[in-house]
Every structure is written in C-alpha cells, then in structure tokens.
Write a protein that holds these residues in place. Structure first.
Motif, short mmCIF file in Angstrom:
data_model
loop_
_atom_site.label_atom_id
_atom_site.label_comp_id
_atom_site.label_asym_id
_atom_site.label_seq_id
_atom_site.Cartn_x
_atom_site.Cartn_y
_atom_site.Cartn_z
N ARG A 8 0.98 6.56 -5.34
CA ARG A 8 0.44 5.52 -4.82
C ARG A 8 0.92 5.74 -3.42
N GLU A 9 -0.04 5.21 -2.33
CA GLU A 9 0.21 5.50 -0.77
C GLU A 9 0.77 4.47 0.14
N ASP A 10 1.38 3.24 -0.77
CA ASP A 10 1.77 2.28 0.31
C ASP A 10 3.14 2.61 0.61
N PRO A 14 9.90 8.39 4.48
CA PRO A 14 11.01 7.81 5.21
C PRO A 14 11.19 6.38 4.54
N ASP A 15 10.20 5.75 3.98
CA ASP A 15 10.28 4.55 3.25
C ASP A 15 11.29 4.51 2.17
N LEU A 16 10.89 5.74 1.31
CA LEU A 16 11.48 5.79 -0.12
C LEU A 16 13.10 6.32 0.43
N ARG A 17 13.39 7.12 1.28
CA ARG A 17 14.62 7.39 1.72
C ARG A 17 15.35 6.06 2.34
N ARG A 18 14.89 5.23 3.16
CA ARG A 18 15.30 4.08 3.54
C ARG A 18 16.03 3.27 2.42
N ILE A 38 7.94 14.39 -2.64
CA ILE A 38 6.40 14.82 -2.97
C ILE A 38 5.85 14.06 -1.90
N VAL A 39 5.98 12.90 -1.53
CA VAL A 39 5.38 12.35 -0.48
C VAL A 39 5.23 13.02 0.89
N ASP A 40 6.27 13.82 1.07
CA ASP A 40 6.44 14.56 2.44
C ASP A 40 5.61 15.84 2.28
N GLY A 41 4.93 16.14 1.18
CA GLY A 41 4.07 17.22 1.03
C GLY A 41 4.63 18.39 0.37
N ASN A 66 3.98 4.42 -9.79
CA ASN A 66 2.72 3.95 -9.61
C ASN A 66 2.48 2.43 -10.32
N ALA A 67 3.13 2.35 -11.35
CA ALA A 67 3.12 1.12 -12.14
C ALA A 67 3.73 -0.11 -11.56
#
Length: 353
Positions: A8-10, A14-18, A38-41, A66-67
């Motif tokens: 999911r892309e929301d 940085p959001d996840l690390r915060r 993964i989100v960082d590539g 995702n769920a």
C-alpha cells in the motif's frame, strides 16, 4: 512460486520509521523498519536482513500491513486450543452453580468439580477434566469458599428493605442533630472466644489430613467490637460475659472514639442486651437495629471470621487470662491496620451515597 505483492502506498519510509520510534512493541518496531526498507526502494531480501527473518515471513508482514496498516504488525497472542465450552455453555454452568444441586436429582448436597464435569457430560455430551473445569470456574469468577450459616427464618425482603430505606433513616437522624454535625457510621457485634477454638484450613500434601491442637476445656471471653469503616477505626473491649452492663461499657468506649463534635450512628443486631431498658446510651450515639436474623448486613461478622482465621485459631489457651491477652492482641492488631477495617467493612449500600 507465488507472485510479487505490492505494498500500500499511503505510508512513506519516513512515516513508518516515525511510527517505529513511538512504538513500545519491539517486534512491531522490527516489522515497521523492515517494511520501511522496502518502501525506500530496497529489495525483499534487504527487508528480511533488517528483520532477521525469511522472505516468506516478510511476505506475511506485507499482507498484514496491506490489510490493517501499522496495527496489523502488532504482536498477537496465539489463538491456542479451541476451548471445550462455548459462551452459552458457560452461562448454563454459572446458572447451575448459582442454583446449587438438587440432592434428589444430582445425588450431592454441594457441587464438586467431578460432579460438575458429570453434569456437563450429561447436559452437553462433552468430556472435560477437573483441571480444565477448574480453570473455567476461576475464569467465571468462582472460588471455593466456606459457607456461613443462615437462619432458616430469614426473609430476604427484610435485607432489601433495610438497604433501600437506609438513606432515609439516616436523613431523619440528621434532622435531629445540630446543623453541620458530621455523622460517623459504626457497626457493632460481639464474639465469644474460648479454649475450644475452630480448626482452620491449612496447606498440606495431597492425600494427607493435617492435624491441629484442639482443647476440650471451656473457659471463654467476649470481644465487644465496633468499627467505623469510612474512617478505618475501631473500638473494642474484652469482658467475661454479655449483658446490658457490658454493653453500656462498650458504648462508652465507642463514644470516646467518635470524633469531637461528630455523632455516631451505631448499626447493631437485636440481641436482648442491645435494647435493654438498663442500657446507657451516650449522647453522641444513636442506635440503629438491624432486621432480625440478618447478620449479612453487619460487616463485623466478617471481622470475626478474619480474626479467627488469622490470629485466634489452631492454638491452646492456657487460662482465661491467656484468652483475654490474645483477644486484646488480636483486636489491637486489627485497629493498627485501618486499611484492613476499610477493606472488610465498607459496603456500597451504606457508604456509596
């Protein structure tokens, strides 16, 4: 081989690390940091190295994320084994325990675990061990407690009526006092302590029957005790007999412990010496008799049980003076624990308005 799964892309890295910095769950932090990679590539292999897990576990984390978002990565308790009893069966079990056995039908006068297990087998066709049933009973809030005697002539409606009318009776007493006079609620009772003490339960090896000393002599003394649960204080005397003169002495002792300027409402049973014409009632005390045959309304009954179980049982008293010394010791020890008086004596119907 399973195909790749997108995330999911929301949420950004940085959001996840915060979120990870604010989490108190170490496992959730590890999962958030893995997915942030993964989100960082980064690759799934990079995420697996960050989390210290396999690629399959990373895939499971992605599905949960995702769920449910970050909450899906919170550590969860394993579901464990499916319980034998469902909620409806537990309610039926609680009802049969509350109702008690019918001797003619169930063949026993009190429920044992083995009897309840047989009832469950007969009622639901389920087999349950005593150990499992014990856990179920404890989860329902039940414990094996000693029953107290109840007079066969007791009327439950008397107890309900006394509780319901108690605020009104207290208000009537307050009207007869000077404005602003504080009221203390006291409870009073007597207990006979003698050489023939009761034998209490004790820890012992299974299959054995522990022994305790039991005196056959009959010397005894009486503890006149009164407690003020709201203040955590008590007033007591030890006397050789119960009569109006002894009760007058106890009322004098209670009056001494009432706060200056306050008035005590003393709740007590209808023993003959409590309503005798010879009784001398101090000016700062008003007596409020309980309904007949209703000791459940008097928490001093529980005080006696506590004192007997912990301080006045399983012993041999050498003489009357020895009984008096132990009674004084036990009562003074109770008075030195105001929190214990509050714990035993407070009742919502008397102190919750």
């Amino acid at each position: 081989m399973a195909g790749a799964i997108g995330m999911r892309e929301d949420y950004t890295g940085p959001d996840l690390r915060r979120l990870a910095r604010r989490c108190s769950d170490a496992d959730q932090v590890r999962r958030l940091l893995s997915l942030a990679a993964i989100v960082d590539g980064g690759s799934r292999s990079d995420a697996a190295r960050v989390g210290g897990v396999t690629l399959q576990i990373v895939r499971d984390w992605v599905l949960r994320f995702n769920a449910e978002g970050p909450d899906g990565l919170i550590s969860r308790k394993a579901p464990g084994k499916v319980p034998i009893l469902n909620d409806e069966q537990r309610r039926a079990l609680a009802e049969i325990v509350e109702a008690g056995p019918i001797p003619a039908s169930h063949g026993v006068v009190r429920w044992r675990l083995i009897d309840l297990a047989q009832w469950i087998r007969d009622e639901f066709g389920l087999s349950i061990t005593k150990q499992t049933l014990s856990r179920e009973m404890r989860a329902l809030g039940y414990r094996k407690l000693s029953a107290r005697p109840r007079h066969q002539g007791q009327r439950p409606e008397d107890i309900a009526a006394f509780k319901k009318n108690f605020p009104t009776r207290l208000a009537q007493i307050r009207k007869n006092l000077s404005p602003g006079t504080p009221i203390e609620l006291w409870r009073q009772d007597e207990a006979r302590i003698g050489q023939q003490t009761k034998l209490t339960r004790r820890w012992a090896k299974r299959g054995t029957r522990p022994s305790a000393p039991k005196d056959q002599r009959r010397a005894s003394a009486w503890i006149f005790g009164a407690i003020c649960p709201a203040e955590g204080k008590g007033a007591g005397i030890v006397l050789p007999r119960c009569n109006s003169e002894a009760m007058s002495l106890h009322l004098e002792e209670i009056a001494f412990h009432v706060a200056p300027g306050a008035h005590a409402v003393l709740i007590l049973d209808q023993a003959g010496w409590h309503g005798s014409a010879e009784l001398v009632v101090p000016a700062n005390i008003t007596l409020m008799p309980l309904p007949p045959r209703c000791p459940e309304l008097n928490p001093v009954e529980n005080v006696w049980q506590f004192m007997r179980d912990n301080w006045l049982s399983n012993r041999i008293f050498k003489s009357y003076d020895d009984i008096v010394d132990h009674c004084c010791f036990a009562w003074n020890k109770l008075v030195d624990q105001p929190w214990k008086i509050m714990s035993i004596g407070l009742r919502p119907w008397a102190h919750g308005f």
